[in-house]
Design a protein around this motif. Structure first.
Motif, PDB file in Angstrom:
ATOM      1  N   TRP A 280       6.776  12.792   1.711  1.00  0.00           N
ATOM      2  CA  TRP A 280       6.674  11.444   1.159  1.00  0.00           C
ATOM      3  C   TRP A 280       5.747  10.559   1.985  1.00  0.00           C
ATOM      4  CZ3 TRP A 280       7.492  10.168  -3.531  1.00  0.00           C
ATOM      5  CH2 TRP A 280       8.466  10.814  -4.293  1.00  0.00           C
ATOM      6  N   LEU A 281       5.760  10.728   3.294  1.00  0.00           N
ATOM      7  CA  LEU A 281       4.863   9.942   4.139  1.00  0.00           C
ATOM      8  C   LEU A 281       3.399  10.308   3.868  1.00  0.00           C
ATOM      9  CD1 LEU A 281       6.805   9.891   7.536  1.00  0.00           C
ATOM     10  CD2 LEU A 281       6.597   8.059   5.832  1.00  0.00           C
ATOM     11  N   MET A 282       3.134  11.588   3.629  1.00  0.00           N
ATOM     12  CA  MET A 282       1.767  12.001   3.308  1.00  0.00           C
ATOM     13  C   MET A 282       1.320  11.411   1.974  1.00  0.00           C
ATOM     14  SD  MET A 282       1.748  15.994   4.567  1.00  0.00           S
ATOM     15  CE  MET A 282       0.022  16.258   4.105  1.00  0.00           C
ATOM     16  N   VAL A 283       2.228  11.383   0.995  1.00  0.00           N
ATOM     17  CA  VAL A 283       1.897  10.763  -0.295  1.00  0.00           C
ATOM     18  C   VAL A 283       1.580   9.287  -0.095  1.00  0.00           C
ATOM     19  CG1 VAL A 283       2.810  10.121  -2.558  1.00  0.00           C
ATOM     20  CG2 VAL A 283       3.228  12.410  -1.652  1.00  0.00           C
ATOM     21  N   GLY A 284       2.402   8.609   0.735  1.00  0.00           N
ATOM     22  CA  GLY A 284       2.152   7.204   1.010  1.00  0.00           C
ATOM     23  C   GLY A 284       0.839   6.975   1.724  1.00  0.00           C
ATOM     24  N   VAL A 285       0.510   7.842   2.671  1.00  0.00           N
ATOM     25  CA  VAL A 285      -0.757   7.713   3.402  1.00  0.00           C
ATOM     26  C   VAL A 285      -1.944   7.900   2.464  1.00  0.00           C
ATOM     27  CG1 VAL A 285      -2.228   8.830   5.134  1.00  0.00           C
ATOM     28  CG2 VAL A 285       0.155   8.315   5.666  1.00  0.00           C
ATOM     29  N   SER A 286      -1.832   8.836   1.541  1.00  0.00           N
ATOM     30  CA  SER A 286      -2.936   9.039   0.592  1.00  0.00           C
ATOM     31  C   SER A 286      -3.155   7.794  -0.257  1.00  0.00           C
ATOM     32  CB  SER A 286      -2.656  10.252  -0.298  1.00  0.00           C
ATOM     33  OG  SER A 286      -1.550  10.021  -1.152  1.00  0.00           O
TER      34      SER A 286
ATOM     35  N   GLY B 162     -10.459  -2.084  -0.305  1.00  0.00           N
ATOM     36  CA  GLY B 162     -10.235  -3.311   0.431  1.00  0.00           C
ATOM     37  C   GLY B 162      -8.944  -4.026   0.116  1.00  0.00           C
ATOM     38  N   LEU B 163      -7.912  -3.273  -0.292  1.00  0.00           N
ATOM     39  CA  LEU B 163      -6.614  -3.872  -0.602  1.00  0.00           C
ATOM     40  C   LEU B 163      -5.811  -3.991   0.696  1.00  0.00           C
ATOM     41  CD1 LEU B 163      -5.189  -4.789  -3.254  1.00  0.00           C
ATOM     42  CD2 LEU B 163      -3.945  -2.623  -3.182  1.00  0.00           C
ATOM     43  N   PRO B 164      -5.419  -5.197   1.086  1.00  0.00           N
ATOM     44  CA  PRO B 164      -4.781  -5.397   2.398  1.00  0.00           C
ATOM     45  C   PRO B 164      -3.278  -5.096   2.400  1.00  0.00           C
ATOM     46  CG  PRO B 164      -5.027  -7.508   1.316  1.00  0.00           C
ATOM     47  CD  PRO B 164      -5.620  -6.476   0.385  1.00  0.00           C
ATOM     48  N   ILE B 165      -2.915  -3.807   2.377  1.00  0.00           N
ATOM     49  CA  ILE B 165      -1.504  -3.426   2.480  1.00  0.00           C
ATOM     50  C   ILE B 165      -1.355  -2.404   3.597  1.00  0.00           C
ATOM     51  CG2 ILE B 165      -0.987  -3.893   0.052  1.00  0.00           C
ATOM     52  CD1 ILE B 165      -1.170  -0.909  -0.495  1.00  0.00           C
ATOM     53  N   SER B 166      -0.157  -2.350   4.163  1.00  0.00           N
ATOM     54  CA  SER B 166       0.111  -1.429   5.264  1.00  0.00           C
ATOM     55  C   SER B 166       0.473  -0.050   4.722  1.00  0.00           C
ATOM     56  CB  SER B 166       1.262  -1.960   6.115  1.00  0.00           C
ATOM     57  OG  SER B 166       2.476  -1.931   5.364  1.00  0.00           O
ATOM     58  N   PRO B 167       0.404   0.992   5.572  1.00  0.00           N
ATOM     59  CA  PRO B 167       0.832   2.327   5.122  1.00  0.00           C
ATOM     60  C   PRO B 167       2.282   2.344   4.643  1.00  0.00           C
ATOM     61  CG  PRO B 167      -0.423   2.491   7.160  1.00  0.00           C
ATOM     62  CD  PRO B 167      -0.206   1.031   6.916  1.00  0.00           C
ATOM     63  N   LEU B 168       3.173   1.571   5.310  1.00  0.00           N
ATOM     64  CA  LEU B 168       4.564   1.529   4.905  1.00  0.00           C
ATOM     65  C   LEU B 168       4.715   0.907   3.522  1.00  0.00           C
ATOM     66  CD1 LEU B 168       7.545   2.001   5.532  1.00  0.00           C
ATOM     67  CD2 LEU B 168       7.592  -0.237   6.658  1.00  0.00           C
ATOM     68  N   THR B 169       3.992  -0.193   3.298  1.00  0.00           N
ATOM     69  CA  THR B 169       4.045  -0.833   1.982  1.00  0.00           C
ATOM     70  C   THR B 169       3.507   0.099   0.905  1.00  0.00           C
ATOM     71  OG1 THR B 169       3.772  -3.040   2.959  1.00  0.00           O
ATOM     72  CG2 THR B 169       3.266  -2.814   0.624  1.00  0.00           C
TER      73      THR B 169
ATOM     74  N   TRP C 292      -2.368   4.747   0.714  1.00  0.00           N
ATOM     75  CA  TRP C 292      -2.895   3.724   1.630  1.00  0.00           C
ATOM     76  C   TRP C 292      -4.397   3.911   1.855  1.00  0.00           C
ATOM     77  CZ3 TRP C 292      -4.591   4.561   6.842  1.00  0.00           C
ATOM     78  CH2 TRP C 292      -4.971   3.383   7.494  1.00  0.00           C
ATOM     79  N   ILE C 293      -4.834   5.159   1.982  1.00  0.00           N
ATOM     80  CA  ILE C 293      -6.272   5.426   2.146  1.00  0.00           C
ATOM     81  C   ILE C 293      -7.036   4.933   0.922  1.00  0.00           C
ATOM     82  CG2 ILE C 293      -8.026   7.240   2.346  1.00  0.00           C
ATOM     83  CD1 ILE C 293      -5.978   8.867   3.943  1.00  0.00           C
ATOM     84  N   ALA C 294      -6.466   5.170  -0.269  1.00  0.00           N
ATOM     85  CA  ALA C 294      -7.103   4.688  -1.502  1.00  0.00           C
ATOM     86  C   ALA C 294      -7.152   3.165  -1.528  1.00  0.00           C
ATOM     87  CB  ALA C 294      -6.340   5.215  -2.719  1.00  0.00           C
ATOM     88  N   SER C 295      -6.086   2.515  -1.040  1.00  0.00           N
ATOM     89  CA  SER C 295      -6.083   1.053  -1.009  1.00  0.00           C
ATOM     90  C   SER C 295      -7.134   0.532  -0.038  1.00  0.00           C
ATOM     91  CB  SER C 295      -4.692   0.536  -0.615  1.00  0.00           C
ATOM     92  OG  SER C 295      -4.411   0.788   0.748  1.00  0.00           O
ATOM     93  N   ASP C 296      -7.283   1.211   1.097  1.00  0.00           N
ATOM     94  CA  ASP C 296      -8.290   0.800   2.074  1.00  0.00           C
ATOM     95  C   ASP C 296      -9.697   0.972   1.518  1.00  0.00           C
ATOM     96  OD1 ASP C 296      -8.800  -0.006   4.940  1.00  0.00           O
ATOM     97  OD2 ASP C 296      -9.917   1.881   4.891  1.00  0.00           O
ATOM     98  N   ALA C 297      -9.872   1.982   0.656  1.00  0.00           N
ATOM     99  CA  ALA C 297     -11.196   2.236   0.076  1.00  0.00           C
ATOM    100  C   ALA C 297     -11.671   1.074  -0.790  1.00  0.00           C
ATOM    101  CB  ALA C 297     -11.165   3.527  -0.742  1.00  0.00           C
TER     102      ALA C 297
END
Length: 276
Positions: free
Chosen positions: A170-176, A185-192, A178-183
């Motif tokens: 589940w953490l890997m799914v969340g990180v993926s 420019g969406l300002p959310i944390s990996p936990l969010t 988060w990486i898409a959000s960073d791509a």
């Protein structure tokens, strides 16, 4: 960045297949084989309104093509769902403490927990008391299923390892996500991002809709709205993550499932023979 997000997501699929393999009583299929079978089920489920299409496909492929017992496959699927539920709810609980904005989702989470407790309780009863139940004794398939569940439930060390792998998945799914959000420019944390994805997957799979179209996007936009992300920013993210999560299994299914040579009529006949 999107390619990296896709790579992490596909790697999480390998972790998920490895977790599933741990729950099989001998013989155990390979991780690569289970990766394909899982994606065949998920891909077919993406184009059908019923979520159960995933499990039915996986059972049919592994029993007919790979020669496994349906009770063994079903027990592995049932235990996987239970562990999946517990691990994702643990992440939810931690996120509620660390992300106060998510607390309005508490009623939905409590309802989900209630359904999960019923599911886990049912599996527990079948595992420990199945053979003493009148209905179970009358059906050979349920007796074998109960025995398979009991064998798994007795190995607590195995279940703890499966639980740890489930958290990692589940953490890997969340990180993926988060990486898409960073791509973009969406300002959310990996936990969010992890919390958004877990909540969205639960919501999208609970309401029948082919590929989660509409339900997935609504859930993402709604949950991100709780952390003050504007709809104009949340919706493109929802579209990207939807494609990221739904397209790969559908492509794998379209390529591999026709090559399995599975006949649903034959699947029904095989299940009928095993139940006799």
């Amino acid at each position: 960045m999107i390619a990296l997000a896709l790579a992490v997501f596909m790697a999480s699929g390998v972790v998920r297949a490895a977790r599933w393999r741990m729950l099989f009583v001998e013989p155990r299929p390979s991780v690569a084989r289970l990766f394909i079978v899982q994606h065949e089920g998920l891909g077919l489920s993406n184009i059908m309104p019923l979520r159960v299409a995933s499990e039915l496909t996986q059972i049919a492929v592994l029993t007919i093509k790979d020669g496994l017992r349906a009770t063994t496959v079903l027990a592995a699927i049932g235990m996987e769902r239970a562990v999946d539920f517990i691990s994702s709810m643990l992440i939810f609980g931690i996120a509620f403490m660390l992300v106060p904005e998510m607390r309005p989702l508490a009623p939905y989470v409590m309802g989900t927990i209630g359904l999960g407790v019923i599911l886990i309780g049912t599996l527990q009863v079948l595992a420990w008391r199945g053979e003493s139940l009148w209905l179970v004794r009358r059906i050979t398939f349920l007796v074998a299923f109960s025995n398979a569940l009991r064998d798994l439930a007795q190995d607590w060390k195995l279940l703890l390892r499966v639980f740890a792998v489930s958290i990692a998945y589940w953490l890997m799914v969340g990180v993926s996500a988060w990486i898409a959000s960073d791509a973009i420019g969406l300002p959310i944390s990996p936990l969010t991002a992890t919390l958004v994805i877990i909540g969205t997957i639960f919501f999208a799979t609970a309401i029948p809709a082919p590929s989660g179209i509409g339900t997935f996007h609504f859930a993402v936009v709604f949950v991100l709205g709780l952390v003050d992300v504007a709809k104009d920013d949340a919706f493109p993210f929802a579209v990207i993550v939807h494609l990221l999560f739904f397209a790969p299994p559908t492509i794998v299914m379209a390529f591999f499932l026709p090559r399995e040579g599975i006949s649903w009529r034959r699947a029904g006949e095989e299940q009928g023979k095993e139940g006799e």
